[in-house]
Design a protein around this motif. Structure first.
Motif, PDB file in Angstrom:
ATOM      1  N   GLU A  64     -18.261 -42.303 -23.047  1.00  0.00           N
ATOM      2  CA  GLU A  64     -16.812 -42.179 -23.221  1.00  0.00           C
ATOM      3  C   GLU A  64     -16.443 -41.972 -24.679  1.00  0.00           C
ATOM      4  O   GLU A  64     -15.400 -41.376 -24.992  1.00  0.00           O
ATOM      5  CB  GLU A  64     -16.109 -43.428 -22.670  1.00  0.00           C
ATOM      6  CG  GLU A  64     -14.588 -43.387 -22.717  1.00  0.00           C
ATOM      7  CD  GLU A  64     -13.948 -44.592 -22.059  1.00  0.00           C
ATOM      8  OE1 GLU A  64     -12.848 -44.973 -22.489  1.00  0.00           O
ATOM      9  OE2 GLU A  64     -14.566 -45.174 -21.122  1.00  0.00           O
ATOM     10  N   ASP A 100      -2.274 -42.894 -19.510  1.00  0.00           N
ATOM     11  CA  ASP A 100      -2.172 -42.087 -20.731  1.00  0.00           C
ATOM     12  C   ASP A 100      -1.587 -40.708 -20.432  1.00  0.00           C
ATOM     13  O   ASP A 100      -0.922 -40.105 -21.281  1.00  0.00           O
ATOM     14  CB  ASP A 100      -3.548 -41.911 -21.387  1.00  0.00           C
ATOM     15  CG  ASP A 100      -3.996 -43.158 -22.134  1.00  0.00           C
ATOM     16  OD1 ASP A 100      -3.257 -44.161 -22.118  1.00  0.00           O
ATOM     17  OD2 ASP A 100      -5.092 -43.122 -22.724  1.00  0.00           O
ATOM     18  N   ASP A 101      -1.835 -40.203 -19.231  1.00  0.00           N
ATOM     19  CA  ASP A 101      -1.324 -38.886 -18.873  1.00  0.00           C
ATOM     20  C   ASP A 101       0.180 -38.901 -18.610  1.00  0.00           C
ATOM     21  O   ASP A 101       0.795 -37.837 -18.430  1.00  0.00           O
ATOM     22  CB  ASP A 101      -2.064 -38.338 -17.651  1.00  0.00           C
ATOM     23  CG  ASP A 101      -3.461 -37.858 -17.994  1.00  0.00           C
ATOM     24  OD1 ASP A 101      -3.639 -37.317 -19.103  1.00  0.00           O
ATOM     25  OD2 ASP A 101      -4.383 -38.027 -17.175  1.00  0.00           O
ATOM     26  N   VAL A 111      -8.569 -41.567  -9.556  1.00  0.00           N
ATOM     27  CA  VAL A 111      -8.245 -42.262 -10.806  1.00  0.00           C
ATOM     28  C   VAL A 111      -7.007 -41.627 -11.423  1.00  0.00           C
ATOM     29  O   VAL A 111      -6.941 -40.400 -11.599  1.00  0.00           O
ATOM     30  CB  VAL A 111      -9.416 -42.180 -11.814  1.00  0.00           C
ATOM     31  CG1 VAL A 111      -9.022 -42.855 -13.129  1.00  0.00           C
ATOM     32  CG2 VAL A 111     -10.662 -42.835 -11.227  1.00  0.00           C
ATOM     33  N   SER A 118      -4.749 -41.989 -14.840  1.00  0.00           N
ATOM     34  CA  SER A 118      -4.657 -42.589 -16.173  1.00  0.00           C
ATOM     35  C   SER A 118      -3.200 -42.651 -16.604  1.00  0.00           C
ATOM     36  O   SER A 118      -2.489 -41.638 -16.583  1.00  0.00           O
ATOM     37  CB  SER A 118      -5.465 -41.772 -17.185  1.00  0.00           C
ATOM     38  OG  SER A 118      -5.222 -42.239 -18.502  1.00  0.00           O
ATOM     39  N   GLU A 134      -5.496 -46.758 -14.336  1.00  0.00           N
ATOM     40  CA  GLU A 134      -6.091 -47.348 -15.536  1.00  0.00           C
ATOM     41  C   GLU A 134      -5.248 -47.072 -16.769  1.00  0.00           C
ATOM     42  O   GLU A 134      -4.687 -45.995 -16.936  1.00  0.00           O
ATOM     43  CB  GLU A 134      -7.529 -46.844 -15.733  1.00  0.00           C
ATOM     44  CG  GLU A 134      -7.685 -45.393 -16.088  1.00  0.00           C
ATOM     45  CD  GLU A 134      -7.792 -45.148 -17.583  1.00  0.00           C
ATOM     46  OE1 GLU A 134      -7.670 -46.104 -18.379  1.00  0.00           O
ATOM     47  OE2 GLU A 134      -7.957 -43.968 -17.949  1.00  0.00           O
ATOM     48  N   GLY A 135      -5.164 -48.108 -17.612  1.00  0.00           N
ATOM     49  CA  GLY A 135      -4.402 -47.989 -18.850  1.00  0.00           C
ATOM     50  C   GLY A 135      -4.194 -49.355 -19.471  1.00  0.00           C
ATOM     51  O   GLY A 135      -4.386 -50.387 -18.814  1.00  0.00           O
ATOM     52  N   LYS A 172     -12.161 -48.437 -20.346  1.00  0.00           N
ATOM     53  CA  LYS A 172     -11.403 -48.366 -19.102  1.00  0.00           C
ATOM     54  C   LYS A 172     -11.694 -47.089 -18.316  1.00  0.00           C
ATOM     55  O   LYS A 172     -11.862 -47.128 -17.094  1.00  0.00           O
ATOM     56  CB  LYS A 172      -9.896 -48.451 -19.395  1.00  0.00           C
ATOM     57  CG  LYS A 172      -9.444 -49.747 -20.038  1.00  0.00           C
ATOM     58  CD  LYS A 172      -7.944 -49.763 -20.285  1.00  0.00           C
ATOM     59  CE  LYS A 172      -7.504 -48.759 -21.328  1.00  0.00           C
ATOM     60  NZ  LYS A 172      -8.069 -49.021 -22.664  1.00  0.00           N
ATOM     61  N   THR A 173     -11.731 -45.964 -19.030  1.00  0.00           N
ATOM     62  CA  THR A 173     -11.902 -44.678 -18.350  1.00  0.00           C
ATOM     63  C   THR A 173     -13.226 -44.611 -17.607  1.00  0.00           C
ATOM     64  O   THR A 173     -13.284 -44.236 -16.424  1.00  0.00           O
ATOM     65  CB  THR A 173     -11.815 -43.524 -19.367  1.00  0.00           C
ATOM     66  OG1 THR A 173     -10.541 -43.564 -20.008  1.00  0.00           O
ATOM     67  CG2 THR A 173     -11.992 -42.185 -18.673  1.00  0.00           C
ATOM     68  N   THR A 174     -14.308 -44.985 -18.282  1.00  0.00           N
ATOM     69  CA  THR A 174     -15.627 -44.953 -17.646  1.00  0.00           C
ATOM     70  C   THR A 174     -15.697 -45.947 -16.495  1.00  0.00           C
ATOM     71  O   THR A 174     -16.256 -45.642 -15.433  1.00  0.00           O
ATOM     72  CB  THR A 174     -16.721 -45.265 -18.674  1.00  0.00           C
ATOM     73  OG1 THR A 174     -16.684 -44.287 -19.713  1.00  0.00           O
ATOM     74  CG2 THR A 174     -18.099 -45.250 -18.024  1.00  0.00           C
ATOM     75  N   LYS A 178     -13.970 -44.532 -13.483  1.00  0.00           N
ATOM     76  CA  LYS A 178     -14.760 -43.478 -12.843  1.00  0.00           C
ATOM     77  C   LYS A 178     -15.927 -44.072 -12.053  1.00  0.00           C
ATOM     78  O   LYS A 178     -16.235 -43.622 -10.947  1.00  0.00           O
ATOM     79  CB  LYS A 178     -15.278 -42.496 -13.894  1.00  0.00           C
ATOM     80  CG  LYS A 178     -14.185 -41.629 -14.516  1.00  0.00           C
ATOM     81  CD  LYS A 178     -14.760 -40.717 -15.591  1.00  0.00           C
ATOM     82  CE  LYS A 178     -13.681 -39.834 -16.208  1.00  0.00           C
ATOM     83  NZ  LYS A 178     -14.222 -38.980 -17.301  1.00  0.00           N
ATOM     84  N   SER A 208      -1.029 -34.174 -17.133  1.00  0.00           N
ATOM     85  CA  SER A 208      -2.128 -34.288 -18.089  1.00  0.00           C
ATOM     86  C   SER A 208      -1.526 -34.293 -19.492  1.00  0.00           C
ATOM     87  O   SER A 208      -0.695 -33.437 -19.809  1.00  0.00           O
ATOM     88  CB  SER A 208      -3.092 -33.108 -17.930  1.00  0.00           C
ATOM     89  OG  SER A 208      -4.117 -33.161 -18.915  1.00  0.00           O
TER      90      SER A 208
END
Length: 265
Positions: free
Chosen positions: A258, A38-39, A34, A36, A111-112, A14-16, A19, A85
């Motif tokens: 990633e 997760d942050d 972007v 995330s 994204e997540g 997902k992260t890549t 981006k 973060s």
């Protein structure tokens, strides 16, 4: 639509993908940011627990939904927002030095794993969202009796990444994998059909590239461990592939970066 919701199960890339999407949108003249999910994790000591009393990191309630939606609403109103973060090693959330502000030319990429779950962004109108689902969608048949599932591919990716970036050793990753899969069945897969677009992140050469990193990680698990059967299975899978000795030949923009890191890591 000015918000892209990008979801997928653990270690799907997902992260890549987020981006890369941001880069392509920039080529088209858009300002893409972007974010995330997760942050926005709750601090680890506030993570909800499952029915067995274990911390449920896969639950959507492990995310600070109020903070996420407040930030998104502020952005849509044109306000500047300082993004958080999450420190996975320490298990706490802090403010980053990343400030963003939306204009008419801005697109947010959220994204997540829960991005397609409407509960995640229930304050944001659906008309604002374009939904993408990314995962390892292709399995490999070694022969008539041996098949590598997409789930096993993601597990190998996760073991390597957790060791390198998340502060978890291989045994910890294996211990959590059962709950990760349960979480996918409960929180992710039921919403994948909501996507407007699907991306297959599998790469035919990734087993060759991941092999040397994964084998080092596997050494962390004793053959006396009750989880060793999982290691034994993964070793068997990787035995069918020739190890890529020099992973520097892999493009810096490959989704594998990633998990294995950049050339200068």
């Amino acid at each position: 639509m000015n918000i892209v919701m990008l979801a997928g199960p653990s270690s799907s890339g997902k992260t890549t993908t987020a981006k890369k999407l941001a880069i392509q949108l920039a080529v088209l003249g858009k300002n893409a940011y972007v974010i995330s999910t997760d942050d926005y994790f709750l601090d680890r000591n506030k993570t909800p627990v499952d029915e067995n009393g274990n911390k449920d990191f896969e639950s959507i309630d492990a995310i600070d939904l109020n903070s996420l939606n407040e930030d998104l609403l502020d952005l849509l109103e044109g306000k500047e927002v300082v993004l958080p973060s999450f420190n996975f090693v320490k298990g706490i959330r802090t403010l980053s030095n990343k400030k963003i502000k939306m204009t008419e030319n801005t697109i947010l990429i959220i994204e997540g794993i829960h991005a397609l779950n409407p509960k995640l962004t229930d304050c944001i109108p659906e008309k604002n969202k374009y939904k993408i689902y990314v995962s390892v969608l292709t399995g490999i048949n070694i022969d008539s009796t041996n098949r590598i599932s997409s789930t096993e591919t993601r597990l190998i990716r996760r073991i390597v990444r957790d060791n390198k970036y998340r502060g978890y050793d291989t045994l910890e990753t294996l211990k959590s994998w059962y709950s990760v899969k349960l979480g996918e069945e409960k929180y992710i897969f039921p919403y994948q059909n909501r996507a407007d677009f699907y991306i297959d992140s599998s790469l035919i050469y990734e087993y060759n590239a991941l092999k040397k990193y994964a084998l080092l990680c596997f050494k962390q698990v004793s053959n006396n461990s009750k989880y060793y059967y999982m290691i034994d299975r993964l070793k068997n899978i990787l035995s069918y592939f020739v190890e890529m000795e020099d992973t520097k030949i892999i493009d810096d923009h490959s989704i594998l970066r990633e998990f294995i890191g950049e050339n200068n890591d």
